[in-house]
Design a protein around this motif. Structure first.
Motif, short mmCIF file in Angstrom:
data_model
loop_
_atom_site.label_atom_id
_atom_site.label_comp_id
_atom_site.label_asym_id
_atom_site.label_seq_id
_atom_site.Cartn_x
_atom_site.Cartn_y
_atom_site.Cartn_z
N TYR A 265 26.95 0.98 49.67
CA TYR A 265 26.65 1.96 48.63
C TYR A 265 27.70 1.98 47.52
O TYR A 265 27.42 2.33 46.39
CB TYR A 265 26.49 3.37 49.21
N PHE A 266 28.91 1.57 47.84
CA PHE A 266 29.98 1.59 46.85
C PHE A 266 29.97 0.37 45.94
O PHE A 266 30.74 0.29 45.00
CB PHE A 266 31.35 1.75 47.52
N ARG A 267 29.07 -0.57 46.22
CA ARG A 267 28.92 -1.73 45.33
C ARG A 267 27.91 -1.35 44.24
O ARG A 267 26.70 -1.33 44.47
CB ARG A 267 28.44 -2.95 46.10
N ILE A 268 28.43 -1.04 43.10
CA ILE A 268 27.61 -0.58 41.98
C ILE A 268 27.79 -1.57 40.84
O ILE A 268 28.89 -1.73 40.32
CB ILE A 268 28.01 0.85 41.56
N PHE A 269 26.71 -2.23 40.47
CA PHE A 269 26.79 -3.21 39.39
C PHE A 269 27.21 -2.51 38.10
O PHE A 269 26.67 -1.47 37.74
CB PHE A 269 25.43 -3.86 39.14
N ASN A 270 28.14 -3.12 37.41
CA ASN A 270 28.52 -2.65 36.08
C ASN A 270 27.65 -3.44 35.10
O ASN A 270 27.82 -4.66 34.98
CB ASN A 270 30.01 -2.91 35.84
N PRO A 271 26.73 -2.79 34.39
CA PRO A 271 25.82 -3.54 33.53
C PRO A 271 26.54 -4.33 32.44
O PRO A 271 26.11 -5.43 32.08
CB PRO A 271 24.89 -2.49 32.94
N LEU A 272 27.65 -3.80 31.94
CA LEU A 272 28.41 -4.52 30.92
C LEU A 272 28.99 -5.81 31.50
O LEU A 272 28.87 -6.88 30.91
CB LEU A 272 29.52 -3.63 30.37
N VAL B 230 23.73 7.25 29.62
CA VAL B 230 24.74 7.71 30.58
C VAL B 230 26.05 6.99 30.30
O VAL B 230 26.07 5.96 29.65
CB VAL B 230 24.33 7.47 32.06
N ASP B 231 27.11 7.55 30.83
CA ASP B 231 28.42 6.90 30.82
C ASP B 231 28.56 6.22 32.19
O ASP B 231 28.49 6.91 33.22
CB ASP B 231 29.51 7.96 30.61
N HIS B 232 28.74 4.91 32.20
CA HIS B 232 28.74 4.18 33.47
C HIS B 232 29.83 4.68 34.42
O HIS B 232 29.57 4.85 35.61
CB HIS B 232 28.89 2.67 33.24
N ALA B 233 31.02 4.91 33.92
CA ALA B 233 32.12 5.35 34.81
C ALA B 233 31.79 6.70 35.45
O ALA B 233 31.99 6.89 36.66
CB ALA B 233 33.43 5.44 34.03
N GLU B 234 31.27 7.63 34.66
CA GLU B 234 30.89 8.94 35.21
C GLU B 234 29.74 8.80 36.20
O GLU B 234 29.74 9.43 37.25
CB GLU B 234 30.50 9.89 34.08
N SER B 235 28.76 7.98 35.86
CA SER B 235 27.61 7.78 36.74
C SER B 235 28.02 7.14 38.05
O SER B 235 27.51 7.51 39.12
CB SER B 235 26.56 6.90 36.06
N ARG B 236 28.93 6.21 37.97
CA ARG B 236 29.43 5.54 39.18
C ARG B 236 30.08 6.56 40.11
O ARG B 236 29.80 6.59 41.31
CB ARG B 236 30.42 4.45 38.79
N ASN B 237 30.92 7.41 39.55
CA ASN B 237 31.58 8.44 40.37
C ASN B 237 30.57 9.40 40.99
O ASN B 237 30.70 9.78 42.15
CB ASN B 237 32.61 9.21 39.53
N ARG B 238 29.57 9.78 40.22
CA ARG B 238 28.52 10.68 40.74
C ARG B 238 27.78 10.01 41.89
O ARG B 238 27.54 10.63 42.94
CB ARG B 238 27.54 11.05 39.62
N ALA B 239 27.43 8.73 41.75
CA ALA B 239 26.72 8.02 42.80
C ALA B 239 27.57 7.93 44.06
O ALA B 239 27.07 8.17 45.17
CB ALA B 239 26.33 6.62 42.33
N LEU B 240 28.83 7.60 43.91
CA LEU B 240 29.72 7.51 45.08
C LEU B 240 29.79 8.84 45.82
O LEU B 240 29.71 8.88 47.05
CB LEU B 240 31.12 7.07 44.65
N GLU B 241 29.91 9.92 45.08
CA GLU B 241 29.98 11.25 45.71
C GLU B 241 28.68 11.59 46.43
O GLU B 241 28.70 12.12 47.54
CB GLU B 241 30.31 12.33 44.67
#
Length: 179
Positions: free
Chosen positions: A103-110, A160-171
């Motif tokens: 779950y912590f593997r989140i593709f960075n689209p950039l 969305v902001d990717h960094a913020e979205s990533r943190n939300r998904a991890l939580e």
């Protein structure tokens, strides 16, 4: 069918915003690699496996939209839509399936865009409003000096902001797995 393989994944708090989902379907998220892939899907009823993984991760981790919506959209729109392959792909991408990516593997689209479309040829092909963007700005026009071109041609700002979205998904994933 239509369920997470592992019961603990049923506790993930998904979003169901129809406008956000529609922006993803229409290729209007403000993330060029995602938008190019979704427009290719709409035009050809097909996309490469790499972009399937990118848009799957984006839908489920950046947007936190329920993976079943993406799975259904693909089955309804892919010419090569095969239930087992599609279901397995979405289970992998959303980290809810039989053999999921962690779950912590989140593709960075950039990063995916820069790595797999370094010159932006794929993006320029599917996003005509960004054809005049030069260099690395093609991957992130609003943050890399091409905002005027993107805005003039009607390309949307990132939803969305990717960094913020990533943190939300991890939580959300951590919280779901604790229940």
């Amino acid at each position: 069918m239509n369920k997470c393989f592992k019961p603990e994944h049923t506790n993930i708090e998904w979003e169901y915003d129809q406008d956000i989902f529609q922006a993803w379907c229409d290729g209007k998220t403000g993330f060029p690699i995602v938008d190019a892939a979704m427009r290719q899907l709409r035009h050809c009823a097909w996309m490469h496996n790499r972009t399937r993984m990118v848009v799957s991760s984006f839908l489920t981790k950046d947007l936190m939209l329920d993976w079943r919506r993406g799975e259904r959209h693909f089955m309804e729109n892919l010419i090569d839509g095969d239930f087992a392959s599609n279901h397995g792909g979405w289970g992998f991408g959303s980290s809810t399936g039989v053999d999921p990516q962690p779950y912590f593997r989140i593709f960075n689209p950039l990063r995916q865009s820069e790595r797999f479309d370094p010159e932006g040829e794929y993006i320029r092909h599917w996003l005509p409003e960004l054809r005049d963007v030069s260099g690395k700005a093609i991957h992130e026009p609003y943050a890399r000096g091409a905002a005027a071109i993107a805005q003039k041609n009607g390309y949307p700002k990132p939803i969305v902001d990717h960094a913020e979205s990533r943190n939300r998904a991890l939580e959300r994933f951590k919280s779901a797995l604790k229940k």
